[in-house]
Design a protein around this motif. Structure first.
Motif, PDB file in Angstrom:
ATOM      1  N   VAL A  63      28.817  22.411  35.003  1.00 22.44           N
ATOM      2  CA  VAL A  63      30.296  22.080  34.373  1.00 22.44           C
ATOM      3  C   VAL A  63      31.232  22.732  34.813  1.00 22.44           C
ATOM      4  CG1 VAL A  63      31.479  21.665  32.050  1.00 22.44           C
ATOM      5  CG2 VAL A  63      29.062  20.940  32.294  1.00 22.44           C
ATOM      6  N   ALA A  64      31.392  24.088  34.968  1.00 20.09           N
ATOM      7  CA  ALA A  64      32.544  24.766  35.348  1.00 20.09           C
ATOM      8  C   ALA A  64      32.028  26.242  35.757  1.00 20.09           C
ATOM      9  CB  ALA A  64      33.623  24.825  34.059  1.00 20.09           C
ATOM     10  N   PHE A  65      32.930  26.928  36.293  1.00 17.09           N
ATOM     11  CA  PHE A  65      32.850  28.318  36.762  1.00 17.09           C
ATOM     12  C   PHE A  65      34.091  28.875  35.853  1.00 17.09           C
ATOM     13  CE2 PHE A  65      31.114  25.977  40.265  1.00 17.09           C
ATOM     14  CZ  PHE A  65      30.206  26.995  40.652  1.00 17.09           C
ATOM     15  N   GLY A  66      33.809  30.182  35.335  1.00 16.33           N
ATOM     16  CA  GLY A  66      34.875  30.785  34.445  1.00 16.33           C
ATOM     17  C   GLY A  66      34.450  32.334  33.988  1.00 16.33           C
ATOM     18  N   PRO A  71      34.713  39.985  25.834  1.00 18.05           N
ATOM     19  CA  PRO A  71      33.547  40.754  26.210  1.00 18.05           C
ATOM     20  C   PRO A  71      32.230  40.552  25.490  1.00 18.05           C
ATOM     21  CG  PRO A  71      35.483  42.392  26.135  1.00 18.05           C
ATOM     22  CD  PRO A  71      35.830  40.976  25.226  1.00 18.05           C
ATOM     23  N   ILE A  72      30.955  40.617  26.301  1.00 17.04           N
ATOM     24  CA  ILE A  72      29.895  40.148  25.813  1.00 17.04           C
ATOM     25  C   ILE A  72      29.149  41.490  25.559  1.00 17.04           C
ATOM     26  CG2 ILE A  72      27.658  39.046  26.158  1.00 17.04           C
ATOM     27  CD1 ILE A  72      29.076  37.220  28.108  1.00 17.04           C
ATOM     28  N   PRO A  73      28.647  41.529  24.332  1.00 16.43           N
ATOM     29  CA  PRO A  73      27.942  42.918  24.160  1.00 16.43           C
ATOM     30  C   PRO A  73      26.946  43.448  25.036  1.00 16.43           C
ATOM     31  CG  PRO A  73      28.108  41.379  22.044  1.00 16.43           C
ATOM     32  CD  PRO A  73      28.658  40.622  23.278  1.00 16.43           C
ATOM     33  N   ASN A  74      26.888  44.479  25.285  1.00 14.63           N
ATOM     34  CA  ASN A  74      25.775  45.076  26.294  1.00 14.63           C
ATOM     35  C   ASN A  74      25.902  44.572  27.539  1.00 14.63           C
ATOM     36  OD1 ASN A  74      24.626  46.428  23.789  1.00 14.63           O
ATOM     37  ND2 ASN A  74      23.756  44.562  23.312  1.00 14.63           N
ATOM     38  N   LEU A  75      27.094  44.025  28.071  1.00 13.34           N
ATOM     39  CA  LEU A  75      27.026  43.592  29.368  1.00 13.34           C
ATOM     40  C   LEU A  75      28.392  44.059  29.954  1.00 13.34           C
ATOM     41  CD1 LEU A  75      26.016  39.702  29.427  1.00 13.34           C
ATOM     42  CD2 LEU A  75      24.692  41.931  30.059  1.00 13.34           C
ATOM     43  N   PRO A  76      28.576  44.495  31.349  1.00 14.40           N
ATOM     44  CA  PRO A  76      29.840  44.864  31.929  1.00 14.40           C
ATOM     45  C   PRO A  76      30.828  43.998  31.636  1.00 14.40           C
ATOM     46  CG  PRO A  76      28.340  44.461  33.343  1.00 14.40           C
ATOM     47  CD  PRO A  76      27.376  44.106  32.225  1.00 14.40           C
ATOM     48  N   THR A  77      32.030  44.267  31.998  1.00 12.91           N
ATOM     49  CA  THR A  77      33.283  43.469  31.933  1.00 12.91           C
ATOM     50  C   THR A  77      33.396  42.893  33.280  1.00 12.91           C
ATOM     51  OG1 THR A  77      34.800  45.106  32.290  1.00 12.91           O
ATOM     52  CG2 THR A  77      34.268  44.574  29.906  1.00 12.91           C
ATOM     53  N   GLY A  78      34.145  41.959  33.444  1.00 11.78           N
ATOM     54  CA  GLY A  78      34.610  41.429  34.870  1.00 11.78           C
ATOM     55  C   GLY A  78      33.363  40.374  35.174  1.00 11.78           C
ATOM     56  N   SER A  88      24.069  28.905  29.881  1.00 11.70           N
ATOM     57  CA  SER A  88      25.236  29.751  30.482  1.00 11.70           C
ATOM     58  C   SER A  88      24.527  30.850  31.063  1.00 11.70           C
ATOM     59  CB  SER A  88      26.147  30.196  29.427  1.00 11.70           C
ATOM     60  OG  SER A  88      26.582  29.257  28.661  1.00 11.70           O
ATOM     61  N   TYR A  89      25.042  30.964  32.334  1.00 13.79           N
ATOM     62  CA  TYR A  89      24.616  31.886  33.322  1.00 13.79           C
ATOM     63  C   TYR A  89      25.530  32.937  33.735  1.00 13.79           C
ATOM     64  CZ  TYR A  89      21.636  27.871  33.544  1.00 13.79           C
ATOM     65  OH  TYR A  89      20.840  26.682  32.927  1.00 13.79           O
ATOM     66  N   VAL A  90      25.469  34.325  33.101  1.00 10.57           N
ATOM     67  CA  VAL A  90      26.302  35.229  33.263  1.00 10.57           C
ATOM     68  C   VAL A  90      26.011  36.139  34.315  1.00 10.57           C
ATOM     69  CG1 VAL A  90      27.385  36.962  32.066  1.00 10.57           C
ATOM     70  CG2 VAL A  90      27.083  35.134  30.720  1.00 10.57           C
ATOM     71  N   LEU A  91      26.888  36.236  35.444  1.00 16.82           N
ATOM     72  CA  LEU A  91      26.623  37.045  36.523  1.00 16.82           C
ATOM     73  C   LEU A  91      26.924  38.664  36.274  1.00 16.82           C
ATOM     74  CD1 LEU A  91      27.946  35.392  39.762  1.00 16.82           C
ATOM     75  CD2 LEU A  91      25.620  35.007  38.476  1.00 16.82           C
ATOM     76  N   VAL A  92      25.726  39.500  35.948  1.00 15.25           N
ATOM     77  CA  VAL A  92      26.037  40.809  35.567  1.00 15.25           C
ATOM     78  C   VAL A  92      26.392  41.661  36.808  1.00 15.25           C
ATOM     79  CG1 VAL A  92      24.858  40.601  33.514  1.00 15.25           C
ATOM     80  CG2 VAL A  92      23.538  41.459  35.271  1.00 15.25           C
TER      81      VAL A  92
END
Length: 250
Positions: A63-66, A71-78, A88-92
């Protein structure tokens, strides 16, 4: 026994010995042949059992890139988020690099490969793979700062014959990524109503590999479900500008 009888007896005995030797040779040949066949069969079975089967666990429409709104808990920022209709697929890992590329390069000159396929080795909510894109424009439009950006961000020249005929130059990027699978974003409906859809279907695929003999024993056929991270929670996402979204799929 006269000499004639002795000759006949000797001839019969020699014939018997010759036949015995021939029979033994035939039996030995059969045994060797059988052994070769058995060995070949075992080798074939070993080769079959060592083969792997690729199982498609899930396909999702992008649907989109964003980026996460918070901030998501326990995940790095950016992080970068691939917003799908299902999940949803979060690139860590590699997310920051992709954000840098997509937000610093001129959107209309960016092309992202349509074949986005990621491996989920253990089907435990974590995936890995490569995100590939290219950036092209006319040679006389490039500036020194452009080349400096390519050097700093792993750009490789990949100018095609077609580009050369148009006096253009192209640079390719391949970013290794790892990610985590989360539920559908909370503000998906808002994103779909606020932004135009991508200009053509854009799919992300997730797969794993299974030994062929395991597939045979278990009866699995690749129709497994994609497992999300345990205790994963939905979140809001801020999408990239609509112009970028539209150009990515062109």
């Amino acid at each position: 026994m006269n000499q004639s009888n002795q000759l006949r007896a000797s001839s019969t005995k020699s014939s018997y010995i010759a036949k015995s030797v021939m029979s033994s040779a035939v039996i030995a040949a059969l045994l060797v042949s059988s052994g070769c066949a058995t060995s070949s069969l075992l080798e074939n079975e070993n080769r079959v059992s060592s083969k792997t089967v690729t199982n498609v666990l899930s396909e999702d429409q992008i649907v989109a890139f964003g980026r996460p709104a918070q901030p998501i808990p326990n995940l790095p920022t950016g992080n970068m988020v691939i917003v799908g209709e299902k999940n949803s697929y979060v690139l860590v890992q590699g997310g920051a690099e992709m954000v840098t590329l997509l937000t610093n390069l001129t959107a209309k000159n960016i092309q992202v490969e349509n074949d986005m396929s990621f491996e989920v080795p253990n089907n435990d909510g974590y995936f890995q793979g490569q995100m590939k894109m290219s950036y092209a424009k006319l040679k006389d439009e490039f500036q020194r700062s452009d080349y400096q950006f390519f050097l700093q961000n792993g750009g490789q020249e990949c100018t095609s014959a077609s580009d050369m005929r148009m006096n253009a130059q192209r640079f390719c990027f391949s970013v290794p990524v790892k990610g985590a699978i989360y539920p559908q974003v909370s503000n998906l409906s808002l994103i779909q109503s606020k932004y135009r859809a991508l200009s053509k279907p854009y799919t992300v695929t997730f797969y794993n590999r299974t030994a062929q003999n395991e597939v045979t024993r278990s009866g699995r056929n690749g129709a497994e479900k994609l497992i999300l991270l345990p205790f994963a929670v939905a979140f809001d996402v801020v999408t990239f500008p609509v112009q970028l979204l539209d150009s990515i799929a062109n």
